[in-house]
Design an enzyme around this catalytic site. Structure first.
Site, PDB file in Angstrom:
ATOM      1  N   GLU A 101     -13.124   5.357   4.172  1.00 19.31           N
ATOM      2  CA  GLU A 101     -13.214   4.717   5.476  1.00 19.31           C
ATOM      3  C   GLU A 101     -14.437   5.130   6.273  1.00 19.31           C
ATOM      4  O   GLU A 101     -14.798   4.480   7.253  1.00 19.31           O
ATOM      5  CB  GLU A 101     -11.944   5.023   6.244  1.00 19.31           C
ATOM      6  CG  GLU A 101     -10.773   4.563   5.417  1.00 19.31           C
ATOM      7  CD  GLU A 101      -9.476   4.659   6.132  1.00 19.31           C
ATOM      8  OE1 GLU A 101      -8.589   3.899   5.769  1.00 19.31           O
ATOM      9  OE2 GLU A 101      -9.342   5.472   7.035  1.00 19.31           O
ATOM     10  N   GLN A 156       0.827  -1.212   0.000  1.00 15.61           N
ATOM     11  CA  GLN A 156       0.000   0.000   0.000  1.00 15.61           C
ATOM     12  C   GLN A 156       0.864   1.267   0.000  1.00 15.61           C
ATOM     13  O   GLN A 156       0.341   2.364  -0.189  1.00 15.61           O
ATOM     14  CB  GLN A 156      -0.932   0.010   1.223  1.00 15.61           C
ATOM     15  CG  GLN A 156      -2.041  -1.036   1.131  1.00 15.61           C
ATOM     16  CD  GLN A 156      -3.039  -0.980   2.270  1.00 15.61           C
ATOM     17  OE1 GLN A 156      -3.259  -1.980   2.922  1.00 15.61           O
ATOM     18  NE2 GLN A 156      -3.649   0.160   2.519  1.00 15.61           N
ATOM     19  N   ARG A 202      -9.618  -0.326   7.291  1.00 22.88           N
ATOM     20  CA  ARG A 202     -10.521   0.616   6.657  1.00 22.88           C
ATOM     21  C   ARG A 202     -10.960   1.714   7.630  1.00 22.88           C
ATOM     22  O   ARG A 202     -12.129   2.027   7.766  1.00 22.88           O
ATOM     23  CB  ARG A 202     -11.734  -0.106   6.110  1.00 22.88           C
ATOM     24  CG  ARG A 202     -12.401   0.715   5.019  1.00 22.88           C
ATOM     25  CD  ARG A 202     -13.418  -0.063   4.247  1.00 22.88           C
ATOM     26  NE  ARG A 202     -13.961   0.809   3.230  1.00 22.88           N
ATOM     27  CZ  ARG A 202     -14.455   0.384   2.087  1.00 22.88           C
ATOM     28  NH1 ARG A 202     -14.439  -0.890   1.792  1.00 22.88           N
ATOM     29  NH2 ARG A 202     -14.951   1.227   1.229  1.00 22.88           N
ATOM     30  N   CYS A 203     -10.008   2.247   8.303  1.00 18.95           N
ATOM     31  CA  CYS A 203     -10.299   3.395   9.153  1.00 18.95           C
ATOM     32  C   CYS A 203      -8.995   4.061   9.476  1.00 18.95           C
ATOM     33  O   CYS A 203      -7.999   3.411   9.701  1.00 18.95           O
ATOM     34  CB  CYS A 203     -10.987   2.954  10.421  1.00 18.95           C
ATOM     35  SG  CYS A 203     -10.204   3.525  11.891  1.00 18.95           S
TER      36      CYS A 203
END
Ligand code: CDP
Length: 805
Positions: A759, A236, A383-384
């Protein structure tokens, strides 16, 4: 420009710029099976790596015998810590200022830990050889409870023995990592002591896992002739991987090329550096052959970065009328065996101190104790942005608890305490500056959309019917209002391993008027190739369809910090807009020259520069691009290129109002989500269709986390949920139907006013679903029940409340 002609509208539509629901360009190859993922990479002579992993959560490694494995036909090498030690690679630095064993060095600290690395002719031989490596273990006491770890005489990290301080300050126990604090503790305690009403609760956000469809993997290829290492992987943050690889290996950075090909979902799982990367690089350097390593599903679930595992003890105070006066939070954070969290260096608990949420809370304090246990390392956000889901879950549960104590409707309690529109930019008690928001408008819109009052009346009737014995189903209304914090981040306080968290975009306009833009980010399914071209289309007047977006190759893309924490739009998106503006500034000079007027006498209009007051005289961007390459323009270099490195002045603060309705069967514990309404405000919307897709995905992940996903351990440290038989991934069958909506409050500091969105649905979705379960039982006195709310646990709630008669 006041030209409202249909012709101009056509030109705008032709660009497919900001606000257009442009179809995702990357889907053509994905839907045809033409994606190029790490495991699709095949190179001549490529070898395959596989790990011997520990069956024990805590044990001394007495001996490792590799003879039988080495004797197997097709096995090239078996690496152990002893082989890596002379290279100084048996341990590696983590992103959190700790270090982590690459291969077991004397002991193992979690089940699934990497013990030896087999390199073989193919994957099957490697797997067979893994079974032949004989490891003798001596079991040690196991600690899976962070509270017990802080009391125990068992020292997990012997390598840190005697060290009373770590990367984030003092350690008060050998299994303690740090205490990180924010806010005014004394003032908060004083307010709580005097308060008219206080709600107190322990809120646990369980350990879960991002579980991307594609597991982690890489192919390392050392070319011994030209001295160049190429590393393909599920990264990523490819540039950061290149820098770390250079620092660890001593290979100069220009001789390392890191490529992130297509990535099948990341969600934070692919930010960190894993032993598989290090071992594959070493194996390629030693053998001179490309070496591939790709995890299987069990390895991914058991050994790569988990998320959450936060025990959050909260106290919130208010006046009798419901005005919140203070918030106190203490977190016991289970970080597993090594502190490998992916957070900016200064924030060992991420941005958890956004936990005052969307409310105007005058005084607050948060303290977070990081603790070592015998579990897998690598807390990531899933996802945050850096623990914001934990923070949102905490405050939204505390609000519900406070409403209970006040005997008040929790929608009204929220409304009374929202930060007002005129208070932005708003300085929170825990040190953040919220850029913009209009919470009351969003909340009113959401409540009206679901018919909130009618729902409450229906719920009350249902409770009565239940009491009369006419139904066994209760109804929960799940409310959630969240404020996200995304776009890490200002370089002055956000970095990853010392690299400031800016991002970048480089644009080249070709002579015929099409373009390529390269960015420091990397899409893992978010659709950057579609949406970043839209930003540019609006900025430079070249149709999005004529712009190629390229990411993920460090040899060609400008340096950037990658994609996670919904930072791509707030940071790289801003860089893209600003690079576009540089192009436009030069284009203006070229246009003025071609039109034989002064630079200030032309203005940009959609896809061209026109003479002010004489729009019939213009030069299109296509004409300007051509002129940039074939005209000698006095005072201007040929060509039309620009690069922008963007250091954001602040984070962006998206927000949203989520409401769901859930039926709960008291006898079976089964739930049915009847309705989900999700209103998001992510500032300027680049592509409404992509946003909707992001929201659907995030809500589904939130649903999964709340209703069943869990990385659970037994007391011996055995991971009980290491397969998809046990780890809940919702399919289309379980996934609820979603209704999405929006308001649009631009960020004042972002060049196009955009905030992140990826997110938000997870951040807001988790409290929404969990609050629905709690709300179903509120009339019967339920205060708090820990997630995941699977059937069994819901049945137990009902049993505990005496609802089974
Ligand atoms: O960093 P990441 O790509 O995961 O998250 P993001 O910046 O929130 O963007 C997710 C996707 O939504 C990207 O394709 C964005 O361009 C798009 N998006 C949008 O269309 N409008 C916004 N205001 C924010 C994001």
């Amino acid at each position: 420009m006041n030209d409202l002609s249909p012709e101009r509208d056509n030109r705008i539509a032709n660009l497919k710029g900001l606000g257009c629901s442009r179809k995702r360009v990357e889907d053509v190859r994905f839907t045809q099976g033409k994606g190029n993922y790490v495991d699709d990479i095949k190179m001549a002579g490529m070898l395959h790596g596989d790990f011997v992993r520990s069956p024990y959560a805590h044990a001394r490694v007495v001996s490792i015998n590799t003879d039988a494995a080495m004797a197997l036909d097709g096995v090239i090498a078996v690496l152990t810590a002893k082989d890596l030690e002379p290279l100084g690679l048996h341990w590696m630095p983590t992103l959190a200022g700790d270090k982590q064993m690459v291969l077991a060095d004397g002991k193992v600290l979690f089940q699934g830990q990497e013990v030896a690395y087999v390199v073989a002719r193919d994957r099957y031989v490697a797997a067979d050889a893994v079974e032949l490596v004989e490891v003798e273990y001596e079991e040690l006491p196991v600690l899976v409870d962070p509270f017990m770890a802080l009391e125990s005489d068992t020292v997990l990290r012997e390598d840190l023995a005697g060290q009373t301080s770590g990367a984030h300050g003092e350690r008060r126990h050998p299994n303690h990592i740090f205490l990180w604090e924010e806010g005014d503790k004394a003032a908060t305690e004083a307010v709580l002591a005097e308060a008219e009403v206080v709600a107190e609760e322990m809120i646990y956000y369980h350990r879960t896992h991002p579980c991307p469809l594609e597991t982690c993997g890489c192919v390392a290829s050392m070319d011994k002739v030209n001295g160049k290492l190429t590393l393909y992987g599920t990264f990523q943050a490819p540039h950061v991987v290149r820098t770390v690889a250079s620092l660890l290996s001593g290979i100069e950075e220009h001789n390392i090329r890191v490529v992130s090909p297509d990535i099948g979902g990341g969600f934070g799982n692919k930010v960190g550096v894993y032993p598989g990367y290090v071992c594959s690089i070493v194996a390629s350097i030693v053998t001179g052959k490309p070496v591939k390593w790709v995890e299987d599903r069990m390895e991914n679930l058991m050994a790569t970065a988990f998320a959450r595992d936060y025990w959050m003890k909260g106290r919130i105070s208010a006046t009798k009328e419901g005005k919140i006066t203070g918030l106190h939070c203490h977190v016991t954070a289970d970080h597993g065996a090594f502190d490998a969290c992916a957070d900016p260096t200064k924030f060992p608990a991420g941005f958890f101190h956004i936990c005052t949420g969307s409310y105007d809370i005058p005084v607050a304090y948060v303290g977070v104790d990081g603790v070592y246990t015998n579990k897998a390392p690598g807390g990531v956000a899933y996802r945050c942005s850096f623990r914001v889901t934990e923070a949102a879950y905490f405050i939204e549960r505390m609000i519900e608890r406070l409403a209970q104590e006040l005997n008040m409707d929790s929608a009204e309690l929220r409304r009374i305490n929202f930060i007002r529109k005129d208070q932005f930019p708003y300085h929170s008690a825990l040190g953040w500056e919220y850029d913009s928001g209009d919470y009351h408008t969003a909340w009113d819109k959401a409540l009206a959309a679901v018919g909130y009052d009618t729902l409450r009346a229906e719920q009350a009737e249902r409770v009565e019917a239940f009491r009369r014995g006419e139904t066994r189903k209760l109804m929960g209304i799940g409310l959630s209002f969240f404020t996200e914090i995304v776009g890490a981040g200002p370089v002055k306080n956000c970095d990853i391993l010392g690299m400031g968290m800016f991002d970048s975009c480089e644009i080249r306009i070709h002579p015929t008027g099409s373009a390529i833009a390269r960015l420091g980010t990397i899409s893992q399914g978010q659709g950057h190739a579609t949406t970043f071209a839209q930003i540019l289309a609006s900025e430079i007047g070249i149709p999005a369809d004529s712009i190629t977006i390229e990411e993920g190759d460090t040899d060609t893309a400008p340096y950037g910090l990658g994609t996670y924490g919904s930072r791509s739009t707030p940071v790289a998106g801003a860089a893209t807009a600003l690079a576009g503006r540089k192009i436009r500034a030069k284009a203006q000079m070229i246009a003025a020259y071609l039109l034989e007027v002064h630079d200030n006498d032309v203005e940009f209009d959609v896809d061209r520069f026109v003479i002010k007051g004489a729009p019939e005289r213009f030069k299109t961007m296509k004409e300007i691009a051509y002129a940039a390459y074939n005209q000698a323009i006095p005072g201007l270099e040929p060509g039309l290129e620009a690069v922008s490195y963007y250091d954001p002045p602040n984070m962006t603060y998206p927000f949203g109002a989520y409401i769901c309705m859930m039926d709960v069967d008291v006898d079976t514990g089964e739930t049915e989500v009847r309705q989900v309404y999700a209103l998001d405000d992510c500032g300027t919307r680049i592509n409404p269709m992509v946003i909707e897709g992001q929201v659907h995905g995030g809500l589904t992940e939130a649903f999964a986390i709340v209703m069943g996903q869990e990385i659970a351990y037994d007391e011996m440290g055995n991971c009980k949920t290491g397969t998809l038989m046990d780890f809940f991934l919702p399919t289309a069958v379980e996934t609820p139907h979603y209704t999405t909506d929006f308001t649009e409050t631009p960020s004042p500091h972002h060049p196009i006013g955009a905030k992140g969105v990826g997110e938000s649905p997870n951040v807001g979705g988790v409290p929404m679903f969990s609050n629905a379960v709690h709300d179903a039982f509120r009339a019967f006195g339920l205060k708090q029940s820990h997630m995941p709310h699977d059937h069994w646990r819901i049945w137990r709630i009902a049993e505990g409340l005496g609802l089974h008669g």
